[in-house]
Design an enzyme around this catalytic site. Sequence first.
Site, PDB file in Angstrom:
ATOM      1  N   SER A 159      -6.858   4.108  -2.023  1.00  0.00           N
ATOM      2  CA  SER A 159      -7.116   2.818  -1.982  1.00  0.00           C
ATOM      3  C   SER A 159      -6.109   1.912  -3.029  1.00  0.00           C
ATOM      4  O   SER A 159      -5.452   2.922  -3.809  1.00  0.00           O
ATOM      5  CB  SER A 159      -8.532   2.290  -2.380  1.00  0.00           C
ATOM      6  OG  SER A 159      -8.729   1.075  -2.988  1.00  0.00           O
ATOM      7  N   TYR A 212     -15.363   3.809  -9.274  1.00  0.00           N
ATOM      8  CA  TYR A 212     -14.520   3.691  -7.855  1.00  0.00           C
ATOM      9  C   TYR A 212     -12.816   4.083  -8.217  1.00  0.00           C
ATOM     10  O   TYR A 212     -12.396   4.753  -7.500  1.00  0.00           O
ATOM     11  CB  TYR A 212     -15.100   2.584  -7.134  1.00  0.00           C
ATOM     12  CG  TYR A 212     -14.030   2.401  -5.934  1.00  0.00           C
ATOM     13  CD1 TYR A 212     -14.266   3.541  -4.702  1.00  0.00           C
ATOM     14  CD2 TYR A 212     -13.004   1.769  -5.583  1.00  0.00           C
ATOM     15  CE1 TYR A 212     -14.075   3.307  -3.604  1.00  0.00           C
ATOM     16  CE2 TYR A 212     -12.391   1.439  -4.363  1.00  0.00           C
ATOM     17  CZ  TYR A 212     -12.981   2.476  -3.367  1.00  0.00           C
ATOM     18  OH  TYR A 212     -12.411   2.352  -2.374  1.00  0.00           O
TER      19      TYR A 212
END
Length: 245
Positions: free
Chosen positions: A136, A149
């Site tokens: 990501s 995250y």
Amino acid sequence: MKTALVTGGSKGIGLETVLRLINNGYKVVTCSRNIALWQSACLTYPELNDVDYLTIDISKQSNLNRLFDHIESHYKSLDLAVNNASPAIASRGSFDQVAIEDLKATLDVDFWSQALCLKREIRLMKTGGVIVNVSSINGLRPTPNAAMYSAAKHALEGLTRSVALENIERGIRINAVAPGVTWTPRWEERQQEDPQIRQTVSDVVPCKRFANPSEIVDAIEFLLSPKSSYVVGHTLVVDGGLTLA
């Protein structure tokens, strides 16, 4: 027929990857936690009925072992793997306020489970094997209110590069894709809470829109293909310019 594994293949980027690999002639093995989503996808895309699907939660060690034991017993080896599975973020909010169990849940599903998948995939591969980790842009930049995250994706980035170097002499290539905002069912769920979220987020992206899952899969397909034969330990960012803004 060559065999490919796609984790989290019932929706979004994972489902699009499964469909692409079927079209490219691979025998695809996939898994997800929600069989109902998979059954719904099969009604829309009949070609999915040829996929070897297992209901698996890769964050559970026994489930993960069952997945790879199944692959080894039925197919002996893997040619391709795409580590895509990533549930909704459990640890949103200010880091000091998020419950410890939620922080650990995010670390487990977005890094530790990915690391264990990578370990088992490498063992099932021979020369010519290729792995793509779906990272990501949050693994390349700070992400307030989703710190764990971001930390998990940063860890996945480091693991990708290190393991890529370990395995290239064996002829196994490992790379990553870092998507930016991509219009998937996860965002559709958030839109129910905030009807303006698509436009609000699009306004921040230099391209002024979300990516379609197929655009992320174009990058995954490239890294899986012989066209990227000289690409090793690289993260291909597909974000409409967001990390530049």
